[in-house]
Design a protein around this motif. Structure first.
Motif, PDB file in Angstrom:
ATOM      1  N   TYR A 161       0.830  -1.082   0.018  1.00  0.00           N
ATOM      2  CA  TYR A 161      -0.054   0.135   0.118  1.00  0.00           C
ATOM      3  C   TYR A 161       0.888   1.069   0.037  1.00  0.00           C
ATOM      4  N   SER A 162       0.240   2.325  -0.720  1.00  0.00           N
ATOM      5  CA  SER A 162       1.148   3.601  -0.899  1.00  0.00           C
ATOM      6  C   SER A 162      -0.067   4.668  -0.552  1.00  0.00           C
ATOM      7  N   GLY A 163       0.268   5.366   0.481  1.00  0.00           N
ATOM      8  CA  GLY A 163      -0.364   6.695   0.383  1.00  0.00           C
ATOM      9  C   GLY A 163       0.451   7.722   0.879  1.00  0.00           C
ATOM     10  N   TRP A 172      -8.125   0.588   1.847  1.00  0.00           N
ATOM     11  CA  TRP A 172      -8.299  -0.503   1.031  1.00  0.00           C
ATOM     12  C   TRP A 172      -8.857  -1.953   1.915  1.00  0.00           C
ATOM     13  N   THR A 173      -9.912  -2.709   1.413  1.00  0.00           N
ATOM     14  CA  THR A 173     -10.281  -3.812   1.888  1.00  0.00           C
ATOM     15  C   THR A 173     -10.080  -5.005   1.021  1.00  0.00           C
ATOM     16  N   ILE A 174      -9.473  -5.958   1.476  1.00  0.00           N
ATOM     17  CA  ILE A 174      -9.251  -7.214   0.503  1.00  0.00           C
ATOM     18  C   ILE A 174     -10.065  -8.398   1.140  1.00  0.00           C
ATOM     19  N   PRO A 209      -1.877   6.000  13.595  1.00  0.00           N
ATOM     20  CA  PRO A 209      -2.965   4.943  14.472  1.00  0.00           C
ATOM     21  C   PRO A 209      -2.794   3.542  13.984  1.00  0.00           C
ATOM     22  N   ALA A 210      -3.225   2.816  14.590  1.00  0.00           N
ATOM     23  CA  ALA A 210      -3.120   0.995  14.449  1.00  0.00           C
ATOM     24  C   ALA A 210      -3.868   0.618  13.278  1.00  0.00           C
ATOM     25  N   ASN A 211      -4.886   1.414  12.649  1.00  0.00           N
ATOM     26  CA  ASN A 211      -5.392   1.085  11.359  1.00  0.00           C
ATOM     27  C   ASN A 211      -4.680   1.781  10.435  1.00  0.00           C
ATOM     28  N   GLY A 212      -3.401   2.400  10.792  1.00  0.00           N
ATOM     29  CA  GLY A 212      -2.927   3.000   9.451  1.00  0.00           C
ATOM     30  C   GLY A 212      -2.027   2.079   8.811  1.00  0.00           C
ATOM     31  N   ARG A 213      -1.833   0.701   9.214  1.00  0.00           N
ATOM     32  CA  ARG A 213      -1.226  -0.268   8.779  1.00  0.00           C
ATOM     33  C   ARG A 213      -2.163  -1.451   8.438  1.00  0.00           C
ATOM     34  N   TRP A 214      -1.751  -2.469   7.618  1.00  0.00           N
ATOM     35  CA  TRP A 214      -2.535  -3.495   7.332  1.00  0.00           C
ATOM     36  C   TRP A 214      -2.963  -4.227   8.536  1.00  0.00           C
ATOM     37  N   THR A 215      -4.050  -4.541   8.626  1.00  0.00           N
ATOM     38  CA  THR A 215      -4.815  -5.535   9.871  1.00  0.00           C
ATOM     39  C   THR A 215      -5.515  -6.469   9.409  1.00  0.00           C
ATOM     40  N   PRO A 216      -4.947  -7.870   9.625  1.00  0.00           N
ATOM     41  CA  PRO A 216      -5.662  -9.081   9.138  1.00  0.00           C
ATOM     42  C   PRO A 216      -6.853  -9.473  10.352  1.00  0.00           C
ATOM     43  N   SER A 217      -7.646  -9.879   9.721  1.00  0.00           N
ATOM     44  CA  SER A 217      -8.932 -10.649  10.502  1.00  0.00           C
ATOM     45  C   SER A 217      -9.182 -12.063   9.849  1.00  0.00           C
ATOM     46  N   LYS A 222      -7.351  -5.284   5.783  1.00  0.00           N
ATOM     47  CA  LYS A 222      -7.622  -3.856   5.557  1.00  0.00           C
ATOM     48  C   LYS A 222      -6.551  -2.621   6.165  1.00  0.00           C
ATOM     49  N   ILE A 223      -6.519  -1.745   5.494  1.00  0.00           N
ATOM     50  CA  ILE A 223      -5.639  -0.712   5.720  1.00  0.00           C
ATOM     51  C   ILE A 223      -6.307   0.517   5.691  1.00  0.00           C
TER      52      ILE A 223
END
Length: 303
Positions: A161-163, A172-174, A209-217, A222-223
């Motif tokens: 990801y690049s912002g 983005w959500t995968i 913040p934590a959601n500023g990096r990829w988060t797997p569930s 999601k990022i």
């Protein structure tokens, strides 16, 4: 006294060195002879295949011959079919472009950040479709077989990801991520979001913040992009090594254990039409020895 001691010691040593022996299984299996046509036993879908037992044995295992339950595939094997990737994506907020890359490599020397950044990644983003807005878009099914050398190779897949600071960054959500080894008779799952939720590796320069990096569930990756004043963000999430051709051993059903009395029969209903090699393994064993016997039948299930 000394001679008696030597004799006693020799007897004790001989007793201790003697292995616990086991008898060869006395075990036979039969099927209804009215069902036999040449070397095959024919049943209709929904019928119970009743295997009649005769003899005494400690343990019995059964391989039905279905996919995943074949005696000849009881050990780990390697076979590479078509290596297929699929997932869906959506991209929300902002108007920045080219903010997501889908990458793959079979050569990742380490999981430190330098090894990841410098690895020989192949950009596979163009092998499917990526979302351009909040509408979920299926990437399609991308063939990645050309990216590996052989059935014993491994593969790593990454989302990069690049912002950029200055305007609102994309979110983005995968979903529905899956990698499969597609063989002529079955699909071997190599990775899904739910199965590998604990095994993704993440890198990035924004951790707050934590959601500023990829988060797997268990349902997605999601990022969340920052606002126009947020720092430029480069964030990676990478699969564990996917051993592309490895096929786990097929499994048997336990019919009898040594703690159970002898059984007169075993009934099994095949769930689909086809031709199956049904295999029974009967065995006796101790800590030192095992002896087994195999009984096999060809079963044909018709509509």
């Amino acid at each position: 006294m000394k001679k008696s001691f030597i004799i006693l010691f020799a007897l004790v040593a001989a007793a201790c060195s003697k292995k616990m022996q086991v008898d060869r299984p006395d075990f036979n299996v039969s099927l209804d002879p009215a069902r036999q046509v040449a070397d095959t036993f024919v049943y209709r879908l929904g019928d119970s295949t009743r295997f009649k037992f005769n003899g005494t044995v400690g343990n019995i295992a059964f391989y039905s011959g279905e996919v995943g339950k074949r005696y000849n595939s009881r050990s780990t094997t390697y076979q590479l079919g078509k290596l297929m990737l699929s997932f869906s994506s959506k991209s929300e907020f902002g108007a920045q472009t080219n903010t997501l890359q889908v990458l793959a490599t079979n050569k990742l020397p380490g999981f430190d950040s330098a090894s990841v950044v410098n690895a020989a990644w192949k950009d596979i983003s163009s092998r499917g479709k990526l979302a351009t807005n909040a509408t979920v878009v299926a990437f399609g099914t991308a063939d990645l077989t050309d990216l590996v050398g052989n059935a014993s190779d491994s593969l790593f897949i990454a989302f990069k990801y690049s912002g950029v600071t200055g305007t609102t960054q994309r979110t983005w959500t995968i979903t529905d991520f899956a990698v499969n080894n597609v063989l002529p008779d079955r699909n071997i799952s190599l990775s899904t979001v739910a199965a590998d939720v604990a095994y993704w590796t993440r890198y990035g320069n924004v951790w707050n913040p934590a959601n500023g990096r990829w988060t797997p569930s268990a349902t997605d990756l999601k990022i969340t992009g920052g606002n126009e004043s947020a720092a430029t963000n480069t964030s990676w999430i990478i699969t564990r090594p996917l051993y592309v051709g490895r096929i786990a051993p097929d499994v048997s059903a336990g019919v009898k254990s040594i703690n159970e009395p002898d059984k007169a029969e075993y009934a099994y209903v095949y769930p689909a039409t086809g031709i199956y090699r049904a295999t029974f393994i009967a065995y006796n064993h101790t800590l030192d020895e095992e002896k087994s016997i195999i009984r096999e039948f060809i079963i044909k299930v018709i509509p």
